[in-house]
Design a protein around this motif. Structure first.
Motif, mmCIF file in Angstrom:
data_model
loop_
_atom_site.group_PDB
_atom_site.id
_atom_site.type_symbol
_atom_site.label_atom_id
_atom_site.label_comp_id
_atom_site.label_asym_id
_atom_site.label_seq_id
_atom_site.Cartn_x
_atom_site.Cartn_y
_atom_site.Cartn_z
ATOM 1 N N PHE A 28 35.529 -25.001 6.501
ATOM 2 C CA PHE A 28 35.704 -26.090 5.530
ATOM 3 C C PHE A 28 37.136 -26.619 5.566
ATOM 4 C CE2 PHE A 28 37.270 -27.296 1.311
ATOM 5 C CZ PHE A 28 36.473 -28.396 1.042
ATOM 6 N N PHE A 29 38.097 -25.725 5.536
ATOM 7 C CA PHE A 29 39.489 -26.164 5.512
ATOM 8 C C PHE A 29 39.928 -26.716 6.872
ATOM 9 C CE2 PHE A 29 39.532 -23.380 1.759
ATOM 10 C CZ PHE A 29 40.116 -24.261 0.855
ATOM 11 N N VAL A 30 39.326 -26.201 7.955
ATOM 12 C CA VAL A 30 39.599 -26.782 9.274
ATOM 13 C C VAL A 30 39.128 -28.232 9.304
ATOM 14 C CG1 VAL A 30 38.983 -26.724 11.726
ATOM 15 C CG2 VAL A 30 39.549 -24.604 10.535
ATOM 16 N N ARG A 31 37.920 -28.464 8.802
ATOM 17 C CA ARG A 31 37.376 -29.822 8.777
ATOM 18 C C ARG A 31 38.146 -30.711 7.804
ATOM 19 N NH1 ARG A 31 31.781 -30.006 9.878
ATOM 20 N NH2 ARG A 31 31.828 -32.108 9.005
ATOM 21 N N LYS A 32 38.550 -30.142 6.681
ATOM 22 C CA LYS A 32 39.230 -30.911 5.644
ATOM 23 C C LYS A 32 40.555 -31.476 6.147
ATOM 24 C CE LYS A 32 41.203 -30.420 0.980
ATOM 25 N NZ LYS A 32 40.569 -31.613 0.406
ATOM 26 N N PHE A 33 41.265 -30.707 6.954
ATOM 27 C CA PHE A 33 42.588 -31.131 7.402
ATOM 28 C C PHE A 33 42.609 -31.606 8.864
ATOM 29 C CE2 PHE A 33 43.465 -28.053 3.960
ATOM 30 C CZ PHE A 33 44.119 -28.913 3.095
ATOM 31 N N SER A 34 41.422 -31.832 9.433
ATOM 32 C CA SER A 34 41.328 -32.344 10.803
ATOM 33 C C SER A 34 40.846 -33.788 10.760
ATOM 34 C CB SER A 34 40.369 -31.492 11.635
ATOM 35 O OG SER A 34 40.834 -30.165 11.728
ATOM 36 N N LYS A 35 41.536 -34.642 11.471
ATOM 37 C CA LYS A 35 41.186 -36.058 11.462
ATOM 38 C C LYS A 35 40.224 -36.432 12.593
ATOM 39 C CE LYS A 35 45.504 -37.527 9.271
ATOM 40 N NZ LYS A 35 46.719 -38.397 9.374
ATOM 41 N N LYS A 36 40.248 -35.663 13.665
ATOM 42 C CA LYS A 36 39.406 -35.981 14.810
ATOM 43 C C LYS A 36 38.692 -34.724 15.311
ATOM 44 C CE LYS A 36 42.277 -39.861 16.355
ATOM 45 N NZ LYS A 36 43.028 -40.458 17.476
ATOM 46 N N PRO A 37 37.566 -34.888 16.005
ATOM 47 C CA PRO A 37 36.817 -33.732 16.499
ATOM 48 C C PRO A 37 37.636 -32.776 17.357
ATOM 49 C CG PRO A 37 35.475 -35.702 16.673
ATOM 50 C CD PRO A 37 36.829 -36.154 16.255
ATOM 51 N N TYR A 38 38.523 -33.310 18.206
ATOM 52 C CA TYR A 38 39.281 -32.409 19.071
ATOM 53 C C TYR A 38 40.278 -31.579 18.263
ATOM 54 C CZ TYR A 38 43.511 -35.384 19.208
ATOM 55 O OH TYR A 38 44.646 -36.087 18.904
ATOM 56 N N HIS A 39 40.669 -32.063 17.078
ATOM 57 C CA HIS A 39 41.510 -31.261 16.190
ATOM 58 C C HIS A 39 40.725 -30.039 15.701
ATOM 59 C CE1 HIS A 39 44.048 -35.057 15.076
ATOM 60 N NE2 HIS A 39 44.406 -34.526 16.233
ATOM 61 N N VAL A 40 39.456 -30.261 15.365
ATOM 62 C CA VAL A 40 38.600 -29.159 14.912
ATOM 63 C C VAL A 40 38.477 -28.112 16.002
ATOM 64 C CG1 VAL A 40 36.265 -28.517 14.187
ATOM 65 C CG2 VAL A 40 37.294 -30.627 13.332
ATOM 66 N N VAL A 41 38.258 -28.565 17.224
ATOM 67 C CA VAL A 41 38.109 -27.646 18.347
ATOM 68 C C VAL A 41 39.401 -26.877 18.592
ATOM 69 C CG1 VAL A 41 37.696 -27.481 20.832
ATOM 70 C CG2 VAL A 41 36.332 -29.054 19.439
ATOM 71 N N LEU A 42 40.510 -27.567 18.601
ATOM 72 C CA LEU A 42 41.799 -26.930 18.883
ATOM 73 C C LEU A 42 42.128 -25.871 17.831
ATOM 74 C CD1 LEU A 42 44.389 -26.747 20.527
ATOM 75 C CD2 LEU A 42 45.329 -28.611 19.146
ATOM 76 N N ILE A 43 41.986 -26.224 16.557
ATOM 77 C CA ILE A 43 42.294 -25.269 15.489
ATOM 78 C C ILE A 43 41.329 -24.091 15.528
ATOM 79 C CG2 ILE A 43 42.440 -24.945 12.995
ATOM 80 C CD1 ILE A 43 43.247 -27.885 12.764
ATOM 81 N N SER A 44 40.062 -24.365 15.814
ATOM 82 C CA SER A 44 39.055 -23.299 15.886
ATOM 83 C C SER A 44 39.385 -22.318 17.006
ATOM 84 C CB SER A 44 37.665 -23.893 16.092
ATOM 85 O OG SER A 44 37.291 -24.715 15.001
ATOM 86 N N VAL A 45 39.827 -22.830 18.145
ATOM 87 C CA VAL A 45 40.208 -21.969 19.263
ATOM 88 C C VAL A 45 41.394 -21.086 18.868
ATOM 89 C CG1 VAL A 45 41.203 -21.931 21.590
ATOM 90 C CG2 VAL A 45 39.304 -23.478 21.057
#
Length: 330
Positions: free
Chosen positions: A126-143
């Motif tokens: 949830f917080f990854v998605r909340k503070f990510s503006k683009k899909p690749y941000h979600v992927v990068l933070i998740s990694v």
């Protein structure tokens, strides 16, 4: 049916139901008795739950309070209620200290490890998605979170409530999110591509059997070769999503299991214990073989089916649902 306020996808429920069946059967046999099953299914059966979570995840507009309210009503409270029912039934026959220890085991993840893991994982996502503006941000933070999870697991920290596992599975949740984001392009792939991906997955599975001595297990953080295993997991997830997205009419019984996985996951052990008790009354006992595993799985599914129908009809709040009719439940 709705997921996050949108029309519920039957094939997603069927895919979740398949994952649940693989989990139930996997609990009835051991890797030494049926190694092929674990080699073939371990890369997908638990990662599928996390990937599906990413696919259907509702960020609730990024608002913290609505998200946590939804999490408590639909996951946390049902998990604790369903888990505590057997404890309360045994309460008159056990010391309070034993009951407290069992409750703490539930919270820690020692019992039904997946539940605290998925709760923590959803909060992180949830917080990854909340503070990510683009899909690749979600992927990068998740990694990055996954790497942190591996380091924590290696140092044997954040084991309580499976927090380090919740960090590791962020890439699986992110996978589901990416599939959802680009689903029009992904699900339009031709059958030739699906067949090729399936062949690659089988090849990776066979190679895993030849070169590594044990199957991967994300529960105990057992990876024979992390890059190889993750390639195998993502290939298997991709294959499953593509195959099930092509289903026009999934079997109703499989969809039902997928819609009630919370009950099936938590109560499978209790159904098996009841079955064992019935067998003992007739002087019988079961052994763990691939064949008896199928019988046990069928019995567990029937028991959980009956319990699910009763809960959906008379106490839907136990599983975070609104009251529905028996016909709708089935």
């Amino acid at each position: 049916m709705n997921i996050g306020g949108k029309q519920r996808l039957e094939w997603i429920d069927a895919l979740r139901g398949l994952a649940m069946l693989l989990v139930i059967y996997g609990h009835q046999v051991t890797s030494s008795e049926f190694p092929t099953f674990f080699r073939l299914t371990n890369p997908v059966k638990m990662p599928l739950f996390f990937a599906i979570t990413g696919f259907v995840f509702n960020i609730k507009g990024g608002e913290v309070i609505p998200f946590f309210r939804n999490l408590f009503i639909k996951i946390i409270i049902p998990w604790l209620c369903l888990s505590c029912i057997p404890i309360l039934i045994n309460a008159p026959f056990e010391p309070i200290q034993n009951l407290l220890e069992k409750f703490l085991e539930i919270l820690s993840g020692k019992r039904v490890w997946f539940m605290p893991c998925i709760i923590v994982a959803e909060i992180l996502h949830f917080f990854v998605r909340k503070f990510s503006k683009k899909p690749y941000h979600v992927v990068l933070i998740s990694v990055l979170l996954t790497i942190v999870g591996f380091l924590c697991a290696k140092c044997n920290i954040l084991n309580y409530a499976m927090v380090n596992r919740a960090l590791i599975v962020q890439v699986f949740i992110a996978f589901g999110y990416i599939v959802k984001t680009y689903q029009n392009k992904i699900f339009s792939m031709r059958w030739s591509w699906i067949i090729c991906i399936s062949i690659v997955y089988l090849a990776l599975t066979i190679s895993n059997r030849l070169f590594f001595h044990y199957p991967l297990d994300i529960h105990i953080n057992c990876y024979s070769n992390i890059p190889y295993n993750f390639l195998q997991i993502f290939c298997g997830l991709f294959m499953c999503f593509l195959l099930f997205s092509k289903i026009l009419h999934a079997p109703r019984w499989l969809v039902f299991i997928g819609q009630n996985t919370l009950i099936y996951y938590i109560w499978q052990g209790y159904c098996l214990a009841l079955f064992s008790a019935v067998l003992s009354l007739f002087g019988l006992s079961y052994t763990t073989t691939p064949l008896t595993g199928i019988i046990n799985t069928i019995v567990i599914c029937i028991g959980c089916f009956v319990f699910s129908v009763l809960v959906n009809r008379y106490a839907p709040f136990l599983v975070g649902k609104k009251k529905r009719t028996v016909r709708e439940s089935v």
